[in-house]
Scaffold this motif. Structure first.
Motif, mmCIF file in Angstrom:
data_model
loop_
_atom_site.group_PDB
_atom_site.id
_atom_site.type_symbol
_atom_site.label_atom_id
_atom_site.label_comp_id
_atom_site.label_asym_id
_atom_site.label_seq_id
_atom_site.Cartn_x
_atom_site.Cartn_y
_atom_site.Cartn_z
ATOM 1 N N LEU A 1 23.959 -9.659 -3.874
ATOM 2 C CA LEU A 1 22.844 -9.421 -2.958
ATOM 3 C C LEU A 1 22.249 -8.046 -3.208
ATOM 4 C CD1 LEU A 1 23.779 -10.849 0.536
ATOM 5 C CD2 LEU A 1 21.838 -11.424 -0.915
ATOM 6 N N LEU B 1 20.215 -8.080 -6.270
ATOM 7 C CA LEU B 1 18.949 -8.760 -6.030
ATOM 8 C C LEU B 1 17.978 -7.835 -5.312
ATOM 9 C CD1 LEU B 1 20.064 -12.336 -5.011
ATOM 10 C CD2 LEU B 1 18.754 -11.653 -7.026
ATOM 11 N N MET C 1 4.232 -4.692 -9.781
ATOM 12 C CA MET C 1 3.096 -5.562 -10.072
ATOM 13 C C MET C 1 2.967 -6.692 -9.056
ATOM 14 S SD MET C 1 4.582 -7.653 -13.301
ATOM 15 C CE MET C 1 5.324 -9.170 -12.774
ATOM 16 N N ALA C 2 4.106 -7.281 -8.702
ATOM 17 C CA ALA C 2 4.010 -8.499 -7.912
ATOM 18 C C ALA C 2 3.775 -8.227 -6.432
ATOM 19 C CB ALA C 2 5.270 -9.327 -8.086
ATOM 20 N N LEU C 3 4.460 -7.230 -5.903
ATOM 21 C CA LEU C 3 4.430 -7.063 -4.462
ATOM 22 C C LEU C 3 3.722 -5.779 -4.047
ATOM 23 C CD1 LEU C 3 8.129 -8.047 -3.710
ATOM 24 C CD2 LEU C 3 6.150 -9.527 -3.747
ATOM 25 N N ALA C 4 2.732 -5.413 -4.783
ATOM 26 C CA ALA C 4 2.097 -4.127 -4.552
ATOM 27 C C ALA C 4 1.655 -3.965 -3.101
ATOM 28 C CB ALA C 4 0.900 -3.975 -5.487
ATOM 29 N N ASP C 5 1.075 -5.004 -2.540
ATOM 30 C CA ASP C 5 0.499 -4.863 -1.211
ATOM 31 C C ASP C 5 1.387 -5.443 -0.118
ATOM 32 O OD1 ASP C 5 -2.443 -5.775 -2.881
ATOM 33 O OD2 ASP C 5 -1.873 -3.756 -2.299
ATOM 34 N N TRP C 6 2.425 -6.104 -0.531
ATOM 35 C CA TRP C 6 3.256 -6.806 0.436
ATOM 36 C C TRP C 6 4.015 -5.807 1.286
ATOM 37 C CZ3 TRP C 6 8.656 -8.700 0.549
ATOM 38 C CH2 TRP C 6 8.814 -9.783 1.413
ATOM 39 N N ASN C 7 3.952 -6.010 2.587
ATOM 40 C CA ASN C 7 4.567 -5.065 3.522
ATOM 41 C C ASN C 7 6.073 -5.273 3.568
ATOM 42 O OD1 ASN C 7 5.241 -3.378 5.592
ATOM 43 N ND2 ASN C 7 3.525 -3.985 6.885
ATOM 44 N N PHE D 1 8.764 -7.004 6.428
ATOM 45 C CA PHE D 1 9.425 -8.282 6.191
ATOM 46 C C PHE D 1 10.939 -8.131 6.054
ATOM 47 C CE2 PHE D 1 5.148 -9.763 5.170
ATOM 48 C CZ PHE D 1 5.165 -11.007 5.785
ATOM 49 N N ALA E 1 5.212 -14.312 9.141
ATOM 50 C CA ALA E 1 3.948 -14.221 8.411
ATOM 51 C C ALA E 1 2.983 -13.310 9.153
ATOM 52 C CB ALA E 1 3.326 -15.605 8.258
ATOM 53 N N THR E 2 2.115 -12.667 8.397
ATOM 54 C CA THR E 2 1.014 -11.928 9.005
ATOM 55 C C THR E 2 -0.294 -12.463 8.438
ATOM 56 O OG1 THR E 2 0.953 -10.209 7.318
ATOM 57 C CG2 THR E 2 2.381 -9.824 9.207
ATOM 58 N N PHE E 3 -1.300 -12.469 9.260
ATOM 59 C CA PHE E 3 -2.618 -12.937 8.848
ATOM 60 C C PHE E 3 -3.622 -11.833 9.141
ATOM 61 C CE2 PHE E 3 -0.036 -16.410 10.367
ATOM 62 C CZ PHE E 3 -0.130 -17.351 9.357
ATOM 63 N N VAL E 4 -4.379 -11.458 8.135
ATOM 64 C CA VAL E 4 -5.445 -10.488 8.341
ATOM 65 C C VAL E 4 -6.744 -11.268 8.471
ATOM 66 C CG1 VAL E 4 -6.673 -8.537 7.364
ATOM 67 C CG2 VAL E 4 -4.208 -8.715 7.071
ATOM 68 N N GLU F 1 1.861 -13.525 -0.783
ATOM 69 C CA GLU F 1 0.482 -13.297 -0.356
ATOM 70 C C GLU F 1 -0.365 -14.520 -0.606
ATOM 71 O OE1 GLU F 1 -1.144 -9.554 -2.038
ATOM 72 O OE2 GLU F 1 0.989 -9.119 -2.209
ATOM 73 N N SER G 1 -6.565 -13.337 4.748
ATOM 74 C CA SER G 1 -5.513 -12.934 3.824
ATOM 75 C C SER G 1 -4.210 -12.886 4.598
ATOM 76 C CB SER G 1 -5.835 -11.603 3.156
ATOM 77 O OG SER G 1 -6.165 -10.652 4.113
ATOM 78 N N GLU H 1 0.194 -12.527 4.574
ATOM 79 C CA GLU H 1 1.432 -12.156 3.902
ATOM 80 C C GLU H 1 2.521 -13.028 4.490
ATOM 81 O OE1 GLU H 1 2.074 -7.976 4.246
ATOM 82 O OE2 GLU H 1 0.309 -7.495 3.072
#
Lengths: 155, 103
Positions: A18, A21, A31-37, A41, A105-108, B46, B58, B60
């Protein structure tokens, strides 16, 4: 005796895996999760999640509605909807209190998109579901309890 | 590249309702396989929906969004024939984008 030793070994390596990981997860996001909070999470408790989202302690509001079944037979697929009648809603988040990580989940929502989203989530056990809504820069929350008869996380 | 998404977009009285069904495993990273090894997490992080060039939603996602995620939302505007593009990105860096015309 041997059996016990096995168990210890197993759980030890499991934890190590774990950890690896997690480390891998920290290295790749460039690269993949640049903006992911990630912090939001990864947060375990409701309070930590709210903090990570910058929500502090949101006020309960009657203008926010959480829709979902009272009893979910299958925790792996629980339909959940959030709607709100507050002005200028810019963000909606769904949190499940007793899941390993509360935030689902979050929604903007840009201007013009209605504060009315539906999705499906997994629930490990009976829990309160919270809908967090950001309206005019303030956070509001509503909750609903969903009973789960068969969990959707883990085996 | 995952499997194609199923997207429906319909305009009614100036409001477009979009429904998306994504095909994705959404592994939580908590599950173990029959040998007891942890199945690594693999989930969409995303998802973005665009009407033409304008982003209308958008999101997440965390791993606790269900397998084959479903999503429905509404936005003001949109006309019949306009393009709706939905794209996602998962934690392995995989992406997919599909588009549909508003009915």
């Amino acid at each position: 005796m041997n059996n016990q030793r096995r168990t210890v070994l197993k759980s030890g390596s499991g934890a190590a895996l774990l950890g690896m990981l997690a480390a891998a997860g920290i290295i790749t996001p460039g690269m993949a999760l640049a903006d992911w909070n990630k912090s939001a999470f990864d947060a375990k408790s409701m309070a930590d999640t709210l903090k990570a989202l910058g929500a502090g302690s949101p006020a309960d509001s009657k203008d926010v509605q959480v829709t979902g079944p009272d009893i979910a037979e299958n925790g792996a697929v629980v339909p959940v909807g959030v709607s709100a009648s507050l002005p200028n809603i810019s963000m909606v988040a769904i949190l499940i209190e007793k899941n390993p990580n509360a935030l689902a989940a979050t929604f903007v929502l840009p201007e013009g998109t209605e504060a009315n989203v539906q999705t499906r989530v997994k629930m490990g056990q009976t829990s309160n579901i919270y809908a967090l809504v950001k309206s005019d820069g303030k956070f509001f929350m509503a909750t609903k309890e969903i009973k789960v008869t068969l969990g959707g996380c883990g085996g | 590249m995952g499997n194609p998404m199923k997207i429906r977009a319909a305009n009614k009285d100036g409001v477009t309702e979009v429904k998306v069904l994504v095909s994705h495993e959404m592994e939580t990273g908590q599950r173990k396989d029959s040998a007891g090894a942890v199945v690594p997490a693999w989930f969409i992080t995303e998802l973005t929906a665009k009407h033409g060039d304008k982003t209308v939603l958008s999101c997440e996602f965390g791993p606790s969004v269900s397998k084959n995620p479903y999503l429905a939302f509404k936005f003001k505007g949109g006309a019949k024939g306009d393009k709706i593009t939905v794209s996602w990105k998962d934690n392995k860096g995989d992406t997919r984008s599909d588009e549909v015309a508003i009915a």
